[in-house]
Design a protein around this motif. Structure first.
Motif, PDB file in Angstrom:
ATOM      1  N   VAL A   1       3.681  -4.830   8.317  1.00  0.00           N
ATOM      2  CA  VAL A   1       2.601  -4.538   7.385  1.00  0.00           C
ATOM      3  C   VAL A   1       1.982  -3.208   7.802  1.00  0.00           C
ATOM      4  O   VAL A   1       1.399  -3.101   8.876  1.00  0.00           O
TER       5      VAL A   1
ATOM      6  N   VAL B   1      -0.501  -4.672   1.796  1.00  0.00           N
ATOM      7  CA  VAL B   1      -0.884  -5.957   1.203  1.00  0.00           C
ATOM      8  C   VAL B   1      -2.389  -6.017   1.002  1.00  0.00           C
ATOM      9  O   VAL B   1      -3.168  -5.354   1.707  1.00  0.00           O
TER      10      VAL B   1
ATOM     11  N   GLY C   1       1.213  -8.942  -2.130  1.00  0.00           N
ATOM     12  CA  GLY C   1       1.962  -7.729  -1.843  1.00  0.00           C
ATOM     13  C   GLY C   1       1.632  -6.625  -2.842  1.00  0.00           C
ATOM     14  O   GLY C   1       1.418  -6.881  -4.021  1.00  0.00           O
TER      15      GLY C   1
ATOM     16  N   GLY D   1       4.545  -9.707   1.880  1.00  0.00           N
ATOM     17  CA  GLY D   1       5.306  -8.480   1.739  1.00  0.00           C
ATOM     18  C   GLY D   1       6.795  -8.655   1.540  1.00  0.00           C
ATOM     19  O   GLY D   1       7.510  -7.659   1.384  1.00  0.00           O
TER      20      GLY D   1
ATOM     21  N   ARG E   1       5.166  -2.426   4.610  1.00  0.00           N
ATOM     22  CA  ARG E   1       4.492  -2.893   3.400  1.00  0.00           C
ATOM     23  C   ARG E   1       2.993  -2.723   3.442  1.00  0.00           C
ATOM     24  O   ARG E   1       2.387  -2.655   4.512  1.00  0.00           O
TER      25      ARG E   1
END
Length: 297
Positions: free
Chosen positions: A268, A294, A38, A118, A292
Motif C-alpha cells: 500500500v 486505498v 481500492g 488493493g 496501491r
C-alpha cells in the motif's frame, strides 16, 4: 451513511462526500461495512467522463470498484458466506461506509483490510492482460509503467510462470522492480534502446498510458503482442486496448493461492480518509506509485 459521489464529469474537485441511503444486497450479492476501498486509475477515468464501455455511468454517481470489509447483509441465494465474515472483492460505489459486492472471497488471514482492498481489480487486470498478450514460459514480457498496482502483480505472476519481465519505471523505483524479479530500466529519452540492451521482447504491456505504443510495437515486431490498459489510442497502431473485465472470482482465488504461498505481495503506497478521495485521485493520476492507494473508512 457517507459516500463519495459526483454529479458532473470533471477534475478531482467534482468529488463530494455526501449523505446517502444505504444500499441493500439483492439476489446473488452481499453487503459489507466497508473498512477500506481500492483506488484504481479506472476510477478517475470514469470521473473524467472517458468512454469506457464496461463502466457506463448515470449521474449523479458513486465511485469505486474494490473493497474489503465485514459482511452485514446476505442476499437471496447466496451460500458459503455469513454476516460477520471478513471479505474482499468487487462491487459498485465502494467509496462509501457501506457497499454491495457482486464478487468476493474471504480475506487471507495474512492481510489487513487496507492491504486486501488493493488486490481485486489489480489481480483481475494483471491476469487478463498477461493472457491477452499470449506470452509463454521462457519468453520475455516488457511492462511499461511497472511499479504500480497492476505492474506489481504482473511482475509476480510472470515470475511465477517462468516468464522474464523487463520493467520500466522512474529512477526511484528501479530497486523495487528488481526486488520483484524484473530487469529494470528507466523511462524517458532513450528508453527503447535501453530495453533492447536488456534483451529481445516477445510481448509488451502499456500500464501507464504515456504514449509509448508505437515503440512497444517496434520492440515486439508484432502489434498483436501489445496490450494497453491506459491508452485508448492503442488500436491506431494495431495494438489492443483491454477494458473488459474477465473473471473476478478466478482472480480472487489466484490471489489467495499466491498470497498463501508467499509468492504475491502488493504494498500500500498510501492510505487516505474517505473525505480525501480527491487527493487520492490527484496522486493516482500523477503516477509514480509503488503499489496501491486505498481509502480507509
Amino acid at each position: 451513511m457517507k459516500k463519495v459521489s459526483f454529479a458532473e464529469f470533471g477534475g478531482p474537485d467534482v468529488l463530494q462526500l455526501v449523505d446517502a441511503e444505504e444500499p441493500h444486497a439483492g439476489p446473488g450479492h452481499i453487503r459489507i461495512a466497508v473498512r477500506a476501498a481500492g483506488v484504481n486509475p479506472v476510477d478517475w477515468r470514469i470521473r473524467e467522463g472517458q468512454i469506457l464501455g464496461a463502466h457506463p455511468v448515470e449521474l449523479p454517481s458513486g465511485l469505486g470498484l474494490d473493497a474489503a470489509g465485514v459482511v452485514d447483509e446476505v442476499g437471496e441465494g447466496v451460500v458459503g458466506v455469513e454476516v460477520g465474515d471478513r471479505v474482499f472483492g468487487e462491487g459498485s460505489s465502494t467509496y462509501a461506509e457501506t457497499a454491495v459486492l457482486s464478487a468476493w472471497a474471504r480475506m487471507p488471514s495474512e492481510l489487513t483490510f487496507e492491504e486486501a482492498a488493493g488486490y481485486p481489480s489489480v489481480m483481475e487486470t494483471a491476469l487478463r492482460v498477461i493472457g491477452e498478450t499470449g506470452v509463454r514460459r521462457g519468453q520475455t514480457l516488457l511492462v511499461s509503467g511497472a511499479a504500480g498496482g497492476v505492474g506489481s502483480a504482473v511482475l509476480q505472476i510472470a515470475r511465477d510462470r517462468g516468464i522474464t519481465v523487463i520493467g520500466t519505471a522512474g529512477a526511484a523505483n528501479q530497486g523495487y522492480l528488481r526486488g520483484l524479479g524484473a530487469l529494470a530500466t528507466t523511462y524517458g529519452e532513450g528508453w527503447a534502446e535501453r530495453v533492447r540492451r536488456l534483451g529481445t521482447v516477445d510481448a509488451a504491456l502499456d500500464l501507464a498510458g504515456s504514449g509509448v505504443i508505437r515503440e512497444l510495437v517496434e520492440l515486439t515486431g508484432n502489434p498483436e503482442k501489445v496490450v494497453s490498459i491506459a491508452d485508448l489510442g492503442a488500436p491506431e497502431f494495431g495494438a489492443r486496448f483491454s477494458g473488459t473485465a474477465g473473471s473476478m472470482p478466478a482472480a480472487l482465488a489466484q490471489a489467495i493461492d499466491m498470497i498463501s504461498w508467499g509468492r504475491l505481495h502488493i504494498p500500500v503506497a498510501k492510505s487516505y480518509a474517505l473525505a480525501e478521495a480527491a487527493a487520492a485521485h490527484i496522486d493516482s493520476q500523477a503516477g509514480h506509485t509503488r503499489g496501491r492507494r486505498v481509502l480507509v473508512i
